[in-house]
Design a protein around this motif. Structure first.
Motif, mmCIF file in Angstrom:
data_model
loop_
_atom_site.group_PDB
_atom_site.id
_atom_site.type_symbol
_atom_site.label_atom_id
_atom_site.label_comp_id
_atom_site.label_asym_id
_atom_site.label_seq_id
_atom_site.Cartn_x
_atom_site.Cartn_y
_atom_site.Cartn_z
ATOM 1 N N LEU A 103 0.595 -1.021 0.378
ATOM 2 C CA LEU A 103 -0.017 0.329 -0.305
ATOM 3 C C LEU A 103 1.009 1.489 -0.055
ATOM 4 O O LEU A 103 1.705 1.888 0.972
ATOM 5 C CB LEU A 103 -1.034 -0.256 0.846
ATOM 6 N N ILE A 104 0.377 1.783 -1.477
ATOM 7 C CA ILE A 104 1.370 3.149 -0.706
ATOM 8 C C ILE A 104 0.197 4.248 -1.184
ATOM 9 O O ILE A 104 -0.876 4.652 -1.659
ATOM 10 C CB ILE A 104 2.004 3.372 -2.339
ATOM 11 N N GLN A 105 0.250 4.965 0.261
ATOM 12 C CA GLN A 105 -0.661 5.959 0.756
ATOM 13 C C GLN A 105 0.295 7.897 0.070
ATOM 14 O O GLN A 105 1.194 8.167 0.487
ATOM 15 C CB GLN A 105 -1.143 5.839 1.954
ATOM 16 N N VAL A 106 -0.599 8.457 -0.586
ATOM 17 C CA VAL A 106 -0.320 9.721 -1.356
ATOM 18 C C VAL A 106 -1.069 10.344 -0.738
ATOM 19 O O VAL A 106 -2.191 10.923 -1.722
ATOM 20 C CB VAL A 106 -0.415 9.951 -2.902
ATOM 21 N N GLU A 107 -0.978 11.420 -0.137
ATOM 22 C CA GLU A 107 -1.689 12.188 0.406
ATOM 23 C C GLU A 107 -0.615 13.534 1.515
ATOM 24 O O GLU A 107 0.031 12.898 2.337
ATOM 25 C CB GLU A 107 -3.236 11.586 1.297
ATOM 26 N N PRO A 108 -1.285 14.616 1.311
ATOM 27 C CA PRO A 108 -0.602 15.582 2.656
ATOM 28 C C PRO A 108 -0.986 15.368 4.133
ATOM 29 O O PRO A 108 0.135 15.314 4.740
ATOM 30 C CB PRO A 108 -1.416 16.759 2.369
ATOM 31 N N GLU A 109 -1.874 14.331 4.406
ATOM 32 C CA GLU A 109 -1.617 14.354 5.970
ATOM 33 C C GLU A 109 -1.598 12.671 6.306
ATOM 34 O O GLU A 109 -1.348 11.978 5.544
ATOM 35 C CB GLU A 109 -3.114 14.462 5.909
ATOM 36 N N TYR A 110 -0.369 12.556 7.551
ATOM 37 C CA TYR A 110 0.404 11.102 7.805
ATOM 38 C C TYR A 110 -1.196 11.213 8.710
ATOM 39 O O TYR A 110 -1.559 11.149 9.748
ATOM 40 C CB TYR A 110 0.660 11.651 8.496
ATOM 41 N N SER A 111 -1.903 10.837 8.161
ATOM 42 C CA SER A 111 -3.462 9.524 8.430
ATOM 43 C C SER A 111 -3.369 8.306 9.038
ATOM 44 O O SER A 111 -2.207 8.131 9.202
ATOM 45 C CB SER A 111 -4.679 9.549 6.959
ATOM 46 N N ARG A 112 -4.373 7.714 9.628
ATOM 47 C CA ARG A 112 -4.696 6.625 9.548
ATOM 48 C C ARG A 112 -3.906 5.498 8.890
ATOM 49 O O ARG A 112 -3.244 4.507 9.058
ATOM 50 C CB ARG A 112 -6.020 6.314 10.531
ATOM 51 N N THR A 113 -4.656 5.557 7.787
ATOM 52 C CA THR A 113 -3.952 4.901 6.663
ATOM 53 C C THR A 113 -2.897 5.065 6.167
ATOM 54 O O THR A 113 -2.026 4.013 5.832
ATOM 55 C CB THR A 113 -5.066 5.250 5.227
#
Lengths: 498, 183
Positions: free
Chosen positions: A210-220
């Protein structure tokens, strides 16, 4: 010398100190706490035979199987259905406590017209007048958050009978072949926090990177194999950079790393805004481990495609778009918003009319294809508790508005009869975890009874072609609850253990 | 002497009175004893009728515990009086003939927010019934049920104390998560 006031105080002081050293204060605390469980207003489950009943959760489009432990007629605990094809035995925190929702004080229980209590008859008459007053450049729209249901059919029929009716839904004809996917690059989609059927995602979590691309360090992001922080709104640019990396062109180092991971873990998919072109580059449409087309979704108008300031009357169920998007489409003056909702929140706070809807477990309802399923699905959600008298199911309300005497259960029965007539697919029954081909079930009535007792119909897979247009986004993701209690329940709900 | 230490003596007297009331009177006054409507003898049923515990206190197929048997179970043998005793006649007249359920007092009524599975404890953890219920199966008379005066819950404090559950779970390495019991 007699017994003075000072003597009394000293005796009382000694008695108080002594009392603290006895079980009295602690015993009284405990007993009064237990007494508080039986105060008036505290729901008391009936004492009686303990039974198990099955239903399907309709709180979100995941359509998880639910095993309800009932005492008498009252559900007292909910759990997942083991081996359920969509939910894999797990329930989210909301599903686990859904039997408490009818007691929530924030629910809508009576019709409101401009914030004031109204009767159902008055509301129907006024809304009918508003619909009739729709001008030549204006429309009556229904925003369906879950297309493909029998309720959707009711909405379409009603709108077809109007001169300017528009049925709006974000239809997505693709499912995700998650079981065969080896990598997911997610552009802000909460993959591990409510995406699709959470139980299904966690059941195969160890099989994909899983590669999570987003500005926030979310739970995912915190649970992903790789988190790529980007600037807000930079999804499309980063997706383009990854595409360049896939073609072997020099690009941003982070994008190169993601591209390398995707090439090393095939088949891979991309989800979220900006993912469309990347999926075409990855060749993930119509292939095992990618996006597979299913049968059930009829075309609909995207609400965002409606002309601005063109909607005179809008019917909504649950919130599926930001209110600012809705507001832009409403006519400047005299717009009427009808919220068919169980809660005084989201659209209800902006609506001119609030029509109270029954909650999950309170009325016979339908759960359409589980979110992200690669084949069409259908299950029933029978009522396990009595609903308040003044609530009405959204499709029942629309039928009433249209002056149609057909009932919603009749339409559900027609749909089941249609499934039997087609003879395709199989039925997974919750109680015994068995699958039966539809053509092996005796009659439409038998199929109805099976579905009513807890079962999921799943279609046969369609032959796939890779040239179809793709729309894979995060619209299925329910808003996650953030309270510590919910997190605790979530941790213990079975999702983390699957 | 008394006048010299009058304050201390009165303080200690108050303390002693509270300790006596708290440790001796309160534990008794906290409960009321309620007699069972029928004086059932486990011993007679086991010895003369050859009944086993599982004949009446059964686990259903789905794992739920059936609890105290209903009148149907009694009526299957006591449709007619079994003997000529006054107790038997009273039982037949009061319950069997009018087909009225016996209002048994429960010895251990769990609070509403607690879920307890007999199946888990008996079948998976292999606990003996006596470990929690004592030698009830050999008793000749039914003891009165102890009902808490304030909360109206029945049973001994031993059963309803969460610490007892948690300690046993800890000793046996079973989970102590909230949702294990509170669902």
């Amino acid at each position: 010398m007699g017994f003075t006031r000072r003597d009394l105080l000293k005796f009382t002081g000694g008695a108080t100190v002594g009392l603290v050293l006895t079980p009295v204060p602690w015993g009284l605390l405990r007993d009064t706490a237990l007494l508080s469980e039986t105060w008036p207003g505290v729901p008391q489950p009936a004492r009686g035979e303990v039974r198990t009943r099955y239903t399907t959760c309709t709180l979100c489009p995941a359509a998880c199987g639910v095993r309800a432990r009932c005492v008498g007629e009252q559900p007292v605990s909910l759990a997942g259905v083991p081996e359920h094809p969509a939910s894999r035995g797990a329930l989210c925190a909301n599903g686990l406590v859904a039997h408490h929702l009818p007691f929530c004080s924030d629910r809508a229980t009576r019709p409101l017209a401009n914030g004031r209590a109204s009767t159902m008859e008055q509301a129907v008459a006024r809304i009918r007048t508003a619909v009739d007053a729709c001008g030549p450049d204006e429309s009556v729209a229904i925003l369906d958050p879950r297309p493909g249901r029998a309720a959707s059919l009711v909405y379409r029929r009603y709108l077809a009978g109007l001169a300017r009716g528009v049925y709006c839904a974000a239809s997505n004809p693709f499912g995700v072949d998650l079981e065969n996917t080896r990598a997911i690059v997610s552009f802000g989609v909460p993959v591990l926090d409510g995406w699709l059927s959470p139980g299904r995602v966690f059941a195969v979590r160890s099989h994909f990177a899983l590669i999570q691309v987003e500005p926030e360090y979310s739970r995912t992001a915190s649970l992903a194999d790789l988190w790529v922080p980007i600037v807000p709104g930079g999804e499309a640019a980063f997706a383009g950079a990854v595409e360049s990396g896939l073609r072997g062109e020099p690009t941003d180092p982070a994008a190169e790393r993601v591209a390398r991971m995707l090439l090393d873990h095939k088949p891979a998919i991309a989800i979220g805004p900006g993912a469309e072109k990347l999926n075409i580059s990855l060749g993930s449409v119509g292939k095992p481990g990618g996006f597979l087309r299913r049968r059930d979704v009829a075309p609909a108008t995207d609400f965002a495609d409606l002309p601005d300031r063109s909607v005179r009357v809008l019917f909504t169920e649950e919130a599926s778009l930001p209110w600012s998007v809705i507001e832009r489409k409403l006519v400047a003056r005299g717009a009427v918003v009808v919220a068919l909702t169980a809660w005084h929140d989201a659209y209800a706070s902006h609506a001119d009319y609030v029509i109270p809807a029954p909650l999950f477990l309170e009325s016979l309802d339908e759960a359409a294809t589980p979110a992200g399923s690669t084949v069409a699905g259908f299950s029933l959600s029978p009522a396990l508790v009595a609903a308040p008298q003044s609530v009405i199911a959204p499709p029942e309300f629309i039928l009433r508005l249209a002056g149609d005497s057909t009932t919603y259960p009749d339409i559900l029965k027609q749909r089941v009869a249609g499934l039997k007539k087609d003879g395709q697919g199989s039925v997974f029954t919750y109680a015994d975890a068995k699958s039966t081909r539809v053509r092996d079930i005796g009659s439409a009535d038998d199929l109805w009874k099976l579905l009513l007792a807890g079962a999921l119909w799943l279609d046969d897979p369609l032959p796939q072609s890779g040239s179809a247009p793709l729309r894979a986004d995060a619209s299925y993701a329910p808003a996650p609850h953030r309270s510590p209690l919910m997190s605790k329940l979530d941790q213990e709900s079975g999702l983390r253990r699957v | 002497m008394f006048e010299e230490h009058r304050g201390k003596i009165l303080f200690l007297a108050g303390m002693l009175a509270a300790l006596t009331a708290g440790w001796r009177v309160f534990p008794v006054a906290r409960y009321q004893n309620v007699a069972q409507p029928v004086n059932f003898s486990h011993k007679i049923h086991a010895d003369k009728a050859g009944a086993k515990c599982e004949d009446c206190h059964t686990l259903r197929d789905d794992g739920t515990f059936a609890g105290v048997p209903t009148l149907d179970k009694c009526s299957s043998c006591h449709a007619q009086p079994m003997g000529t005793s006054a107790r038997e006649k009273q039982f037949i007249d009061h319950y069997v003939t009018p087909n009225r359920e016996i209002p048994w007092q429960l010895y251990v009524r769990q609070p509403q927010n607690v879920y307890f599975s007999h199946a888990f404890h008996v079948k998976l953890a292999h606990l003996d019934c006596r470990q929690c219920h004592g030698p009830q199966g050999e008793s000749d008379t039914l003891p009165a049920a102890r009902i808490e005066r304030i909360s109206s819950y029945s049973g001994s404090p031993h059963f309803q104390d969460m610490d007892v559950c948690e300690n046993c779970h800890r000793q046996r390495g079973a989970t102590n998560s909230c949702l294990g019991c509170h669902k």
